[in-house]
Design an enzyme around this catalytic site. Structure first.
Site, short mmCIF file in Angstrom:
data_model
loop_
_atom_site.label_atom_id
_atom_site.label_comp_id
_atom_site.label_asym_id
_atom_site.label_seq_id
_atom_site.Cartn_x
_atom_site.Cartn_y
_atom_site.Cartn_z
CB CYS A 35 -25.63 -69.75 39.84
SG CYS A 35 -24.95 -68.68 41.10
CB CYS A 104 -27.30 -61.98 42.05
SG CYS A 104 -28.09 -63.10 40.87
FE1 FES Z 1 -25.44 -66.70 40.47
FE2 FES Z 1 -26.31 -64.34 39.86
S1 FES Z 1 -26.76 -66.19 38.85
S2 FES Z 1 -24.99 -64.87 41.49
#
Ligand code: FES
Length: 126
Positions: A35, A104
């Site tokens: 991400c 996360c």
């Molecule tokens: Fe990457 Fe939450 S989407 S840490």
């Protein structure tokens, strides 16, 4: 059902312990390659107690809420307790995270572990 708990929303909107500790005793930075989010933790440790902790997170709302809650959970705790902090404990304290957002909270656990490693390394190098 709401996607996020009240606690997640609270810590996302009003994150605790945001910032930098200039003379930190331990610093840990981690990132998630998928991400692209980044989290950095700063620890101030006196004796064996974490007297202050701050974080900077360049990431999603769950990452911000997770880092905020994680700092609250370890502040005032002995190093040995902070070492045991898991992402599961962070997520539970937040009232749960959706499955696809659990990574996360892993970032928060890893950032704290890395900051503690840094602290131990500095201590043994004195
Ligand atoms: Fe990457 Fe939450 S989407 S840490």
């Amino acid at each position: 059902m709401a996607l996020y708990s009240e606690k997640v929303m609270d810590h996302f909107r009003n994150p605790r312990n945001v910032g930098v500790i200039e003379d930190a005793d331990g610093v840990g930075e981690v990132g998630n390659a998928k991400c692209g989010d980044i989290m950095k933790m700063y620890l101030k440790i006196d004796g064996d107690i974490i007297t202050d902790v701050k974080f900077e997170t360049f990431g999603c709302g769950s990452a911000i809420a997770s880092s905020s809650m994680a700092t609250e959970l370890i502040k005032g705790q002995p190093v040995s307790e902070a070492m045991k902090l898991t992402n599961k404990a962070v997520s539970e304290a937040l009232g749960g995270l959706p499955d696809y957002k659990m990574h996360c909270s892993v970032l928060a656990e890893e950032a704290i572990q890395k900051a503690l490693d840094d602290y131990e390394r500095r201590k043994t190098n004195v």
